[in-house]
Design a protein around this motif. Structure first.
Motif, mmCIF file in Angstrom:
data_model
loop_
_atom_site.group_PDB
_atom_site.id
_atom_site.type_symbol
_atom_site.label_atom_id
_atom_site.label_comp_id
_atom_site.label_asym_id
_atom_site.label_seq_id
_atom_site.Cartn_x
_atom_site.Cartn_y
_atom_site.Cartn_z
ATOM 1 N N GLY A 1 0.830 -1.190 0.000
ATOM 2 C CA GLY A 1 0.000 0.000 0.000
ATOM 3 C C GLY A 1 0.865 1.241 0.000
ATOM 4 O O GLY A 1 2.015 1.224 0.436
ATOM 5 N N ILE A 2 0.303 2.292 -0.524
ATOM 6 C CA ILE A 2 0.997 3.569 -0.543
ATOM 7 C C ILE A 2 0.198 4.530 0.327
ATOM 8 O O ILE A 2 -0.996 4.713 0.128
ATOM 9 N N ILE A 3 0.858 5.109 1.294
ATOM 10 C CA ILE A 3 0.210 6.063 2.184
ATOM 11 C C ILE A 3 0.591 7.456 1.705
ATOM 12 O O ILE A 3 1.767 7.816 1.672
ATOM 13 N N ASP A 4 -0.413 8.222 1.315
ATOM 14 C CA ASP A 4 -0.168 9.565 0.809
ATOM 15 C C ASP A 4 -0.279 10.553 1.960
ATOM 16 O O ASP A 4 -1.358 11.016 2.300
ATOM 17 N N ILE A 5 0.863 10.878 2.572
ATOM 18 C CA ILE A 5 0.845 11.792 3.709
ATOM 19 C C ILE A 5 0.742 13.244 3.269
ATOM 20 O O ILE A 5 0.588 14.129 4.099
ATOM 21 N N SER A 6 0.813 13.479 1.959
ATOM 22 C CA SER A 6 0.713 14.859 1.478
ATOM 23 C C SER A 6 -0.734 15.304 1.274
ATOM 24 O O SER A 6 -0.984 16.469 1.006
#
Length: 93
Positions: free
Chosen positions: A44-49
């Motif tokens: 998974g990719i966590i988009d903290i932006s």
């Protein structure tokens, strides 16, 4: 009568069978094959932006009408962090 024409060429041989896949999908994960043991991997990719703003709150509201509000990705950061840590603890333990 009819002339002695040449016979039609034979049909081409069938293509070779495809090699077995290196991985197959299962329950949202990638199931490895061919190693010493089979394993299921999740990525998974966590988009903290992405800010938690009125647009994300509206997304949560609309998706929450159709799905379990606590299972969708558009949840407040504190709830997402808690859910993520629970998943990691259960998975690694």
């Amino acid at each position: 009568g009819r002339g002695g024409g040449a016979a039609p060429p034979p049909p081409p041989p069938p293509p070779p069978a495809a090699p077995p896949p290196l991985a197959d999908t299962h329950d949202g994960g990638v199931f490895s094959v061919g190693g010493e043991r089979d394993e299921l991997y999740f990525l998974g990719i966590i988009d903290i932006s992405t800010p938690w703003n009125s647009r994300k709150q509206a997304e949560q509201l609309l998706k929450g009408l159709v799905h379990d509000r606590h299972q969708i990705s558009a949840v407040p950061p504190s709830e997402y962090a808690s859910r993520f840590m629970s998943f990691i603890e259960k998975t690694i333990a």
